[in-house]
Design an enzyme around this catalytic site. Structure first.
Site, mmCIF file in Angstrom:
data_model
loop_
_atom_site.group_PDB
_atom_site.id
_atom_site.type_symbol
_atom_site.label_atom_id
_atom_site.label_comp_id
_atom_site.label_asym_id
_atom_site.label_seq_id
_atom_site.Cartn_x
_atom_site.Cartn_y
_atom_site.Cartn_z
ATOM 1 N N GLY A 314 48.507 -43.882 23.812
ATOM 2 C CA GLY A 314 49.557 -44.691 23.206
ATOM 3 C C GLY A 314 49.935 -44.183 21.827
ATOM 4 N N SER A 315 50.183 -45.108 20.920
ATOM 5 C CA SER A 315 50.716 -44.750 19.605
ATOM 6 C C SER A 315 49.744 -43.974 18.724
ATOM 7 C CB SER A 315 51.166 -46.019 18.874
ATOM 8 O OG SER A 315 52.254 -46.610 19.563
ATOM 9 N N THR A 316 48.476 -43.909 19.093
ATOM 10 C CA THR A 316 47.535 -43.125 18.288
ATOM 11 C C THR A 316 47.865 -41.633 18.315
ATOM 12 O OG1 THR A 316 45.990 -42.927 20.154
ATOM 13 C CG2 THR A 316 45.661 -44.779 18.634
ATOM 14 N N PRO A 592 52.043 -50.957 18.655
ATOM 15 C CA PRO A 592 51.475 -49.807 17.985
ATOM 16 C C PRO A 592 51.447 -48.589 18.900
ATOM 17 C CG PRO A 592 49.745 -51.288 18.672
ATOM 18 C CD PRO A 592 51.032 -51.899 19.084
#
Length: 592
Positions: A314-316, A592
């Site tokens: 994901g957003s990481t 996020p």
């Protein structure tokens, strides 16, 4: 009246003849007996000579077969210790109980008491003894590696019933002081002391022991009468020092378990990495298992999810896209990027933000976690650039820890990417990573752009690494990530008083057979501290939180905030922002 002489001689003649005849017979008997004695003497002497001289080797061999035995000298398997020499897996001497089934089969009066001492059903013990006896066996294990109280109970039964053919030998049994906290890291051994999971399996060749040999004389009941000689000395296993810190492992396990239970999740994992050396200081999972207990847990519980389970980050992943753009001069920290109206058309598909974030700059794209903003940045770079960066960070490749069952993750080659896949790979969909891989990638940002291999073994020196970013790029990305933990970011709950913290949240939908499943998420937070000179990176992943909260900043970030302060204190890392307040307010974060 006196008899005449001729009459007297007439009476004496037959008597003397009889005496002479008897005398002759006695002489014959004496000679016969003497001959028999001589013959017997010669026979015994000849037999003794034959046995002592001619048959010596044969008879000694036959005697040895009956009374001379080679017995093992138990050897200790190597100790597994944490980085501070605290034992995580040790071998303790225990009794193994054996029996001669031929001597036990007729003692039905004692079998019930013996079964009770062994804590097993009488029917099972009786059936086992009968089966061995029927095959003509003279040796069987009653139980191996029993607890001391069972050994004492068996000794009492043997003494009470005067049982023959039961004895005890010394073996080693593996014990794990950390129980379930270290279960998936350390693993366990089988009944023969061979590693089956975890470090016990990875380092089995180093840990395993080689028993010695001794020669003994034993009686007909297999009891040792005399020690003759030692044939081979026992070779104890090699001790192993892990990189894990028992104190931090305990703290991380406790907090991860709390988060999984609090948010009614199906599982989770967390990894704490020393970025200077690449050492893994904590590696915990939920659910877990206790290696000291009999093997009744499921394979799911034994799985080391931090290394074997993959998820879409994901957003990481967004900070790495920004780092690649900074490296190539595509953007700067404050380059303006319009994300209006919160939707971006990519071919026949759309990329969406959780709301219209309007005009942002590169830093606030990370702060607000804008999908539209990061896709616009990625579209300014060739697909091969992004793919090569992900490869350099270790995605799609096995790590160097060599753990059994470790996954490589999934990173498709850039030549197969469509325009929309190019976009989704910029905000963490379309590739799979492990918790450890994500921690290693963020450690690259923490170490001024150098990627070092991770390890589960203690290191006393800093290993060489591979440069991925320039120090200037790494520092710029860290400052952007610090804004995520500010009041304007999505990870306010990751703040630590006295320290500047940088991090990124990620909340990705889980994929099923028919595509992404509504209501099922994997919530992630990755953080590092202190920002000025990072020492630790920690990744927390909560799998399928079942409560109302599912964003990474609300579900995973608090676990980071509880564990990281302990690591900073234990390793005497000086605060770099004494005036930084602890943010206690809770609010809803963005996607996020």
């Amino acid at each position: 009246m006196i008899e005449p002489d001729h009459i007297k001689h007439a009476y004496q003649g037959p008597r003397e003849a009889e005496q002479q005849r008897l005398a002759r017979r006695f002489g014959q008997r004496r000679r016969l007996l003497g001959a028999a004695l001589v013959l017997a003497f010669l026979s015994v002497t000849t037999s003794a000579f034959y046995r002592q001289v001619v048959e010596t080797d044969f008879l000694q061999d036959e005697g040895a077969k009956r009374f001379l035995r080679d017995r093992q000298i138990p050897a200790r398997r190597g100790i597994i210790m944490d980085r501070n020499h605290q034992p995580l897996a040790i071998s303790t001497s225990v009794a193994t109980i054996w029996a001669d089934p031929q001597l036990l089969i007729d003692r039905s009066d004692a079998l019930e008491s013996l079964a009770r001492a062994l804590e097993e059903p009488t029917e099972e013990l009786t059936a086992k003894v009968q089966a061995y006896a029927a095959k003509g066996r003279r040796y069987m294990y009653l139980q191996r590696r029993v607890e001391p109280h069972r050994a004492r109970a068996v000794e009492d039964v043997v003494e009470t019933y005067r049982l023959n053919g039961i004895g005890m030998e010394t073996e080693y049994r593996r014990f794990y002081p950390g129980g379930e906290i270290f279960g998936q890291v350390v693993g366990f051994t089988n009944i023969d002391d061979q590693g089956q999971e975890g470090i016990e399996l990875v380092a089995n060749s180093q840990l395993k022991a080689k028993p010695g040999k001794r020669r003994v004389i034993q009686d007909g009941h297999r009891r040792i009468v005399e020690e003759v000689e030692q044939l081979q000395a026992p070779d104890h296993g090699e001790d192993i020092l892990l990189s894990i810190d028992q104190r931090l492992q305990f703290m991380a396990y406790r907090e991860l378990k709390r988060a999984v239970e609090e948010h009614k999740a199906v599982g989770g994992s967390a990894t704490l990495l020393d970025v200077t050396t690449g050492e893994i200081l904590a590696l915990v999972n939920q659910p877990s298992f206790n290696p000291n207990q009999p093997r009744k847990e499921s394979a799911e519980d034994r799985r080391n999810r931090a290394l074997t389970d993959v998820f879409e980050p994901g957003s990481t992943i967004k900070p790495f896209v920004v780092a690649a753009a900074l490296e190539r001069g595509v953007v700067r920290a404050h380059t303006p990027i319009s994300t209006s109206p919160g939707v971006l058309q990519v071919g026949r598909n759309r990329v969406r933000d959780y709301r219209n974030l309007g005009q942002l700059d590169t830093t606030s794209v990370i702060t607000k976690s804008s999908n539209v903003g990061v896709v616009k940045i990625a579209q300014q770079m060739d697909r091969a650039v992004l793919w090569q960066l992900y490869r350099q960070l270790g995605f799609g490749q096995i790590s160097a820890v060599g753990f059994p069952g470790e996954r490589t993750g999934y990173l498709p080659h850039f030549e197969s990417w469509s325009n929309f896949e190019h976009a989704t790979l910029a905000f963490g969909y379309g590739l799979n990573v492990t918790t450890l891989q994500l921690a290693q990638a963020y450690a690259t940002i923490a170490t001024e752009g150098i990627r070092r291999p991770a390890t589960l073994l203690r290191r006393d020196s800093i290993p060489p690494g591979e440069r991925v970013f320039t120090p200037e790029t790494a520092q710029a990305v860290r400052l952007m990530l610090e804004t995520v933990v500010s009041t304007d970011g999505t990870a306010r709950r990751a703040a630590i008083p006295g320290y500047r913290v940088a991090g990124k949240t990620g909340t990705a939908k889980k994929a099923g057979q028919g595509g992404y499943v509504d209501g099922k998420y994997q919530s992630v937070f990755v953080g590092m501290a202190p920002v000025t000179n990072p020492r630790f990176v920690m990744v927390v992943m909560i799998d399928e939180p079942g409560g109302k909260e599912y964003y990474g900043g609300a579900v995973a970030a608090p676990t980071f905030a509880r564990v990281m302060p302990a690591a900073l204190r234990l390793y005497n890392v000086a605060p770099d922002d004494p005036k930084h307040p602890l943010i206690l307010t809770s609010s809803t974060e963005g996607t996020p």
